[in-house]
Design an enzyme around this catalytic site. Structure first.
Site, PDB file in Angstrom:
ATOM      1  N   LYS A  74       0.813  -1.212   0.000  1.00  0.00           N
ATOM      2  CA  LYS A  74       0.000   0.000   0.000  1.00  0.00           C
ATOM      3  C   LYS A  74       0.851   1.268   0.000  1.00  0.00           C
ATOM      4  CE  LYS A  74      -3.694  -2.308   2.398  1.00  0.00           C
ATOM      5  NZ  LYS A  74      -4.550  -2.248   3.588  1.00  0.00           N
ATOM      6  N   ARG A 102     -12.986  -2.376  12.816  1.00  0.00           N
ATOM      7  CA  ARG A 102     -13.314  -2.506  11.393  1.00  0.00           C
ATOM      8  C   ARG A 102     -14.300  -3.645  11.199  1.00  0.00           C
ATOM      9  NH1 ARG A 102      -7.431  -1.582   8.735  1.00  0.00           N
ATOM     10  NH2 ARG A 102      -6.840  -3.019  10.370  1.00  0.00           N
TER      11      ARG A 102
END
Ligand SMILES: [Zn+2]
Length: 280
Positions: free
Chosen positions: A55, A263
């Site tokens: 990422k 999450r």
């Protein structure tokens, strides 16, 4: 949260339009970045490559300088033709790199630094990254080995750990486990190698498909889909669909928030049964 496909696509688009061109303007809101840029000006250098590693987005300039950015939860890179109006407010700009034709704008990027090639090679976060799911070649055996090292950890958490494999974020985590038919909270040791390899293959396939899918070349945004449906309302199997019927079997999709960041994870209790006896 940007996932590997988004970063890869951003890098590819920035590379297509900016590599080989001279930097005409550089701005940032990071004091540390500006300090390096004062000492070793970015303007006047050539952008050599823009690439993704997990990422992390890496923009390499001539003269041994690399801009590393990480998007975390809310960061994104956009590219605009020179002089075009941005789709985000200027106050969200964190890094700006322009050539004569195009501007790359990093919005809300929390992590940015300028490194030499040597510093990049020794970079701890980059060094510890697992095999890149969008990498060619992809080291499947190494990814499997690193998954096996996470004894006792639920598979959903293992997929998010960039030290195990790089590229999966929260959306793909749920989608990939649905496609592989694996319960998200199954500890990794309860799964057979065939399960883990099926998960890896599904992850590779979905990330790659979402890179190829991009038709919007000038503004990058998340428009990922995993179902092969062209209807944007039907583009995901389970993510964000808690309480709604499974597209495959009709059962009610479940969701649960876990971890410090709370999450959410989504799954189908029928297509992803909790107890899967491990084949002997
Ligand atoms: Zn189902």
């Amino acid at each position: 949260m940007p996932e590997g496909d988004t970063i890869f696509r951003a890098a590819k688009t920035l590379h297509t339009y900016m590599a080989g061109h001279l930097v005409t303007r550089f701005e940032s809101v990071f004091p540390a970045l500006n300090r390096v840029a004062d000492d070793r000006p970015i303007v006047g250098r050539t952008i050599q490559t823009v690439s993704a590693r997990g990422k992390h987005l890496l923009m390499t300039f001539s003269g041994d300088l690399v801009l590393r950015t990480h998007m975390r939860m809310n960061g994104s890179w956009h590219i605009y033709p020179a002089g075009a109006r941005w789709h985000r407010p200027a106050r969200d700009m964190r890094v700006l790199v322009c050539t004569a034709d195009a501007c790359g704008v990093g919005f809300n990027i929390p992590v940015a630094e300028l490194l030499t090639a040597r510093q990049l090679d020794r970079h701890q976060v980059l060094q510890s990254l697992g095999p890149d799911l969008l990498g060619e070649p992809f080291d499947r055996d190494e990814a499997l080995r690193r998954m096996r090292d996470q004894s006792g950890v639920p598979i959903a958490e293992v997929l998010l750990d960039q030290r195990v494999m790089a590229g999966i974020g929260n959306v793909f985590k749920s989608e990939v486990l649905f496609l592989a038919g694996v319960h998200p909270f199954a500890p990794v040791d309860s799964l057979a190698d065939t399960d883990l390899l099926r998960i890896l293959d599904a992850a590779r396939e979905q990330l790659a498909a979402n890179v190829m899918d991009s038709s919007r070349m000038l503004t990058l945004s998340i428009g990922r889909r995993t179902t092969r449906s062209l209807n944007p309302a039907e583009n995901l199997w389970v993510y964000s669909r808690g309480g709604r019927p499974c597209r495959r079997c009709g059962a009610r999709i479940l969701s649960k928030k876990t971890g410090l960041a709370a999450r959410p994870t989504y799954w189908c209790p029928t297509c992803q049964p909790a107890l899967r006896p491990r084949p002997i």
